[in-house]
Every structure is written in C-alpha cells, then in structure tokens.
Enzyme design. Structure first.
Site, PDB file in Angstrom:
ATOM      1  N   TYR A 109       0.837  -1.198   0.000  1.00 52.85           N
ATOM      2  CA  TYR A 109       0.000   0.000   0.000  1.00 52.85           C
ATOM      3  C   TYR A 109       0.874   1.251   0.000  1.00 52.85           C
ATOM      4  CZ  TYR A 109      -4.010  -2.872   1.391  1.00 52.85           C
ATOM      5  OH  TYR A 109      -5.008  -3.806   1.442  1.00 52.85           O
ATOM      6  N   TYR A 148      -0.110 -10.229   0.230  1.00 52.96           N
ATOM      7  CA  TYR A 148       0.975  -9.771   1.098  1.00 52.96           C
ATOM      8  C   TYR A 148       0.910 -10.485   2.447  1.00 52.96           C
ATOM      9  CZ  TYR A 148      -2.747  -6.681   2.868  1.00 52.96           C
ATOM     10  OH  TYR A 148      -3.924  -6.180   3.364  1.00 52.96           O
ATOM     11  N   ARG A 158      -2.560 -12.411   3.183  1.00 58.13           N
ATOM     12  CA  ARG A 158      -3.859 -11.958   2.701  1.00 58.13           C
ATOM     13  C   ARG A 158      -3.997 -12.278   1.217  1.00 58.13           C
ATOM     14  NH1 ARG A 158      -7.292  -8.603   4.316  1.00 58.13           N
ATOM     15  NH2 ARG A 158      -8.554 -10.298   3.498  1.00 58.13           N
ATOM     16  N   HIS A 161      -6.870  -8.529  -2.762  1.00 56.65           N
ATOM     17  CA  HIS A 161      -8.189  -7.974  -2.456  1.00 56.65           C
ATOM     18  C   HIS A 161      -8.202  -6.471  -2.699  1.00 56.65           C
ATOM     19  CE1 HIS A 161      -5.886  -7.509   1.285  1.00 56.65           C
ATOM     20  NE2 HIS A 161      -6.646  -6.452   1.536  1.00 56.65           N
ATOM     21  N   HIS A 163     -10.373  -3.028  -1.191  1.00 57.23           N
ATOM     22  CA  HIS A 163     -11.311  -2.498  -0.204  1.00 57.23           C
ATOM     23  C   HIS A 163     -12.302  -1.561  -0.894  1.00 57.23           C
ATOM     24  CE1 HIS A 163      -8.745  -3.753   3.251  1.00 57.23           C
ATOM     25  NE2 HIS A 163      -7.777  -3.572   2.373  1.00 57.23           N
TER      26      HIS A 163
END
Length: 239
Positions: A109, A148, A158, A161, A163
């Site tokens: 991110y 990640y 995870r 994905h 959000h």
C-alpha cells in the site's frame, strides 16, 4: 414490513454475518465487544444521509492507471472492476459514492505504515472513487493487487483484495467491504475469510471473471455486485 417502505431496514440475518470474536483472526480478540449489543431505534439520523452528487470528480478519479501518473503507467495486470449497487430489496442505488483502495501489484500500500519489502510503484496511488449511474452501476480501471504477508500467524498471507467503501442513501447503509478474486488459492486459507461461516456469504465477496466487460487488448474485467443492508447484504469488513 411492506417492500415499498425504503425508509426502514429489514432485520439482518446474524447467521449470514461473521461473529465479532474469531480467535484465529487475532485482531478480533481486541476489537470485539464484550457486552451485549444495544439495538438503537431507527430515526431520521439513520435513514437519511449526505448527497455526494455535487462533488467535483476528476476525469481520472475512477481510473487508477492514470490518476497517479508520474510520467508512466503502473506495473501489473490491468483489470476493470465493475458491478451494481442495490438495496435490501434488489433495487438499484443511483448516484451513491463508491470509494476503493488497494495494494499495488507487489502487495504494498502507498501508506507510511506499510513496511512490506515490496517496492512502491511511482505511477500507482491505489485509490479511486466514482458515483453510481442512474441504474446503480459503477466501474474502475486498475491494477490487480498482489497478496501480502501480515502479522496474524507465523506465515499468514492476505489474498489479493480490494477495499470498497459505499455510502448508500443513508448513514445506516454505509458499507465497508472487500473484494476477492475468483480462483485465488489463498482465499480459503485467510483467517478473515474463514470468520464467515456461510459459504454463500463468502461467494458474494468473490469477483467473477467477466469477459463481456473486458477491453480487448487492454484489460480483463471482474464483476462485483454489492448489496446494501438486508438479509443478504454484502459482508461488512471485519478488520
């Protein structure tokens, strides 16, 4: 309750939603309530909300390939993510704000607290927004995010994905959720996903390949429909 009464919300199915406390998902231990939940009567505070149609949207707010462009295009698999936002009765929700945020193709991110060793992409910001159209449809062009590792277990990862934050027509319809991708082998291993006991509810979070909406020689497409409130609402993010 008559189906035409859109000012009140049907009772949610507690078996459809995950329990607040799921010890395998470590963060839920500290975040879950210890006391019984209190039901708050619905009033105008819950059944109304802000109107976002007056916001000034940039030409590329919905296009993550271009909205953080610093002289080049982001690295990764180019995709379209599109779908329809509907209410508890299956009716389209027009002119509602849809926001999305995600990791880049390497699973990182653009956030000061993300210390994953994957590099940042100088041409990818990882955030977008749009309004649904008159029939409740939305669309984003982006990069497929990478998985990640996270500090839940010794080697927990995870799944890829995205959000989503959907405002809906009222405060009580605000939804934060996650999209997963069809065929990802990490989905059934994820403690967050495993907190959802109902397999149909899990399937509702998995975007399906949509070749009818793909751009030839440009982007594959994935379909992700979203239900606000009701017995079969899209799962509220438990993280």
């Amino acid at each position: 309750m008559p189906a035409q009464d859109n000012s009140r919300f049907v009772i949610r199915d507690r078996n459809w939603h995950p329990k607040a406390l799921t010890p395998d998902y470590k963060t839920s231990i500290a975040r879950s309530p210890r006391q019984a939940l209190v039901s708050i009567p619905q009033s105008i505070s819950e059944t109304t909300g802000p109107n976002f149609s007056h916001l000034g949207f940039g030409a590329h707010d919905h296009d993550l390939l271009l909205n953080f462009n610093n002289g080049g295009l982001p690295i990764g698999e180019r995709i379209i993510v599109a779908g329809r936002v509907v209410d508890q009765y299956g009716k389209p929700v027009p002119n509602t704000l849809v926001e999305m945020w995600q990791a880049n193709a390497g699973g990182r991110y653009r956030h000061k607290n993300d210390r994953y060793l994957a590099p940042l992409d100088p041409n990818f910001g990882g955030v977008g927004r749009c309004l649904t159209d008159s029939d409740g449809y939305y669309s984003f062009r982006t990069i497929k995010p990478g998985p990640y590792p996270w500090r839940n277990g010794p080697n927990d990862w995870r799944p890829a994905h995205i959000h989503f934050g959907i405002s809906g027509p009222s405060i009580a319809t605000k939804l934060i959720t996650q999209l997963y991708f069809e065929g990802d082998p990490l989905i059934p291993m994820c403690p967050i996903v495993k907190s959802i006991a109902n397999p149909e509810a899990v399937q509702q979070l998995i975007a399906k390949l949509d070749m009818n909406n793909a751009n030839p020689m440009d982007c594959l497409a994935y379909r992700f429909d979203i239900v606000l409130r009701g017995q079969r609402k899209t799962h509220f993010e438990n993280c």
